[in-house]
Design an enzyme around this catalytic site. Sequence first.
Site, mmCIF file in Angstrom:
data_model
loop_
_atom_site.group_PDB
_atom_site.id
_atom_site.type_symbol
_atom_site.label_atom_id
_atom_site.label_comp_id
_atom_site.label_asym_id
_atom_site.label_seq_id
_atom_site.Cartn_x
_atom_site.Cartn_y
_atom_site.Cartn_z
ATOM 1 N NE ARG A 57 -2.639 -1.660 3.340
ATOM 2 C CZ ARG A 57 -2.355 -2.960 4.077
ATOM 3 N NH1 ARG A 57 -2.713 -3.793 2.778
ATOM 4 N NH2 ARG A 57 -1.223 -3.275 5.278
ATOM 5 C CD GLU B 110 4.782 -7.828 14.143
ATOM 6 O OE1 GLU B 110 3.359 -7.585 13.697
ATOM 7 O OE2 GLU B 110 5.923 -7.536 14.081
#
Length: 191
Positions: free
Chosen positions: A73, A110
Amino acid sequence: MTDTPGRSEAARAVAEHTRHVADFPAPGVVFADLTPVFADGAALAAVIDGLADAGRGSDGAVTVDLVAGLDARGFLLGSGVALALGVGTLAVRKAGKLPPPVLHEEYELEYGTAALEIPAEGIALQGKRILIVDDVLATGGTVSGAVALLRRGGAIVERVSVVLELEALGGRARLGQLPGGPIAVSTISVG
């Protein structure tokens, strides 16, 4: 960054058009879908103007040479910001999408690792002031990887501009402690 009329308009557009989806992609998570923001012409224009503010000084002069949009994006947003600033754009791609030679940077997320790439030829990055643009800043892993990649190419990277910052995930703090100097964060909306 000081709030400007353009940034306030962008924040209103984000608040009005963002679709919130509960329990996606996992139970307990509320996903902020920015797709409706980008699909509305006036909202998209306001967001582009708000993001572009990060590439201008207090006098309105353009302070960057190139806008780097992060896969995927960030490509859409980065192109619009580059046009608004009158500079070029660079697509920072996920690994394996560009033909060699490439500059490659692996980084920690993460939930594992990922990698970004840019062309190693054809674009002179040495000494170029680059604004990184993306839709969301979460943990800061992807932006950190992009910063390392662009700096290794010789660019000067000091700022990222995002539509939405997920404050609780600590991305801003991570970007404040990068090797080679901190990255300032300009954000339109905080979630």
